[in-house]
Design an enzyme around this catalytic site. Sequence first.
Site, mmCIF file in Angstrom:
data_model
loop_
_atom_site.group_PDB
_atom_site.id
_atom_site.type_symbol
_atom_site.label_atom_id
_atom_site.label_comp_id
_atom_site.label_asym_id
_atom_site.label_seq_id
_atom_site.Cartn_x
_atom_site.Cartn_y
_atom_site.Cartn_z
ATOM 1 N NE ARG A 99 -0.462 -0.917 4.896
ATOM 2 C CZ ARG A 99 -1.305 -1.538 5.799
ATOM 3 N NH1 ARG A 99 -2.515 -1.849 5.958
ATOM 4 N NH2 ARG A 99 -0.563 -1.798 6.950
ATOM 5 C CB SER A 103 10.798 10.622 6.477
ATOM 6 O OG SER A 103 9.706 11.631 7.154
ATOM 7 C CE1 TYR A 153 8.868 6.925 9.776
ATOM 8 C CE2 TYR A 153 9.175 9.085 9.673
ATOM 9 C CZ TYR A 153 9.015 7.804 8.873
ATOM 10 O OH TYR A 153 8.517 7.828 7.769
ATOM 11 C CB VAL A 154 13.434 12.194 13.964
ATOM 12 C CG1 VAL A 154 14.675 12.977 13.611
ATOM 13 C CG2 VAL A 154 12.066 12.706 13.636
ATOM 14 C CB ILE A 177 2.968 11.320 1.047
ATOM 15 C CG1 ILE A 177 4.122 11.638 0.777
ATOM 16 C CG2 ILE A 177 2.022 10.663 -0.169
ATOM 17 C CD1 ILE A 177 4.176 12.890 -0.235
#
Lengths: 255, 205
Positions: A23, A150, A163-164, A196
């Site tokens: 996805r 990202s 995440y960073v 997004i």
Amino acid sequence: MTGNGTSGQRFEGRAALVTGASRGIGKAVAVQLAAEGARVVVNYVKAEDEAAAVVEEITSSGGEAYVHQADVGDEAAVKELLRFTVRRLGDLDVLVTSAGTVQDQLLAMMSVKQWDTVLGVNLRGTFLCIREALPFMLRNGSSSIVCLSSIAADKAGRGHANYVAAKGGLNSMVRSLAVELAPKGVRINAVSPGIIATSMSERVRHLAGDEILDQIPLKRFGDPDDVARAVCFLASDEASYVTGEILQVTGGFGL
Amino acid sequence: MNTNAGPDGRKNSQAPKAEWEASDEVALRVRTLTADNLELELDDVQMDSAFFELGAESLDLLDVAFALESEYRIQFPRTDLLERATDHFGEDALVKDGLVTDLGLELLREGMPELDPDLIKPGLRDIDVAKNITVGSFARITQRLIDAKATFPRTCAECGGTLVESEAMPEFECESCGVIVPVPSGDEILMQDLIELHERAAAAR
């Protein structure tokens, strides 16, 4: 012809593996690569039906695609994923590492499991996929890796230190590997998407959608196809003199 | 060609397993792939040539290893001997402060018989081991992995069917149930060999 304004079959006869392709951005990349002639392995970890639907979408359009389940953070599973890919496609020219996950939390409340899971999929998973792909990619003399990063790696925000850290580490790894692999004709780049419209960004768009839109000069959230086109450019021979680049696809967010 | 001899033709005192000696065919193929990869003449690449003296960088070694994997459908080891053996013998047991320990030197003599014996003495730095890996080392390892694959059980553990070697990948596939079994990794095979050799050498001492 892709229907996305890109002409030609840039990936005719090429073999491609896209991780996290059931996805979102990974799906868009797999579909676009196939539309431009690539034979594709669609990797997923949990969304079996959605991954099968991606393969169906590709094959019903005359393309060639196969599905394979693997958790990219699992070394043995990644080894098998690469063996499966080469078994089916006979080779590997393009690797797109798109598998990713978020588990946002303020640092004081972030569990070690949340930290490890996000680093495990986004950073360790990317490392494992590249490492296991190299035996096949090196022998081609000309192959390309594109990693999904990202904008979060460059634009500070609260609640996602894990995440960073993963995406910042990924960017550094990409630049380091660009130098390491260039002598053997392997290019590696990253695409750094902004906000997004995918399920992964649903929470942040719901919580602060209007506020974020105000900061995006192009005044819209990105579409997975916007990112897929950038990925395909970097994966293609059109970018044959580009390596170690972190290409932002953000609508100007973060400028 | 005998890969157990040092650059000056001397044999090491510890006799390795006979099957560790590369056949002439494998030796020639390893030399040829190395020469092709480094864009050298075949005559410039001998069994006692150290890769780094030939101008190879780390990635070139991997390239040669991957080419051998592809040609012989084997899984070349991903780690060097000292790193591989650390899991078994313990942290700091083989390399301490960058220097190879006495036990590490013993293992190198036993596990890499083609290394120059003059190199393996106290004061050896671990990074100097990598610098001295020879074409003969790769030939010996390749032969060992080919031999290991040849003796791999051909009966499927799942259904009792016959395992057939893939022509494309380092794996076997069961003719009956389709299960796929990768060939054992070079790291596993060489580690087992090393432990066996070390125990045998220790018993002899």
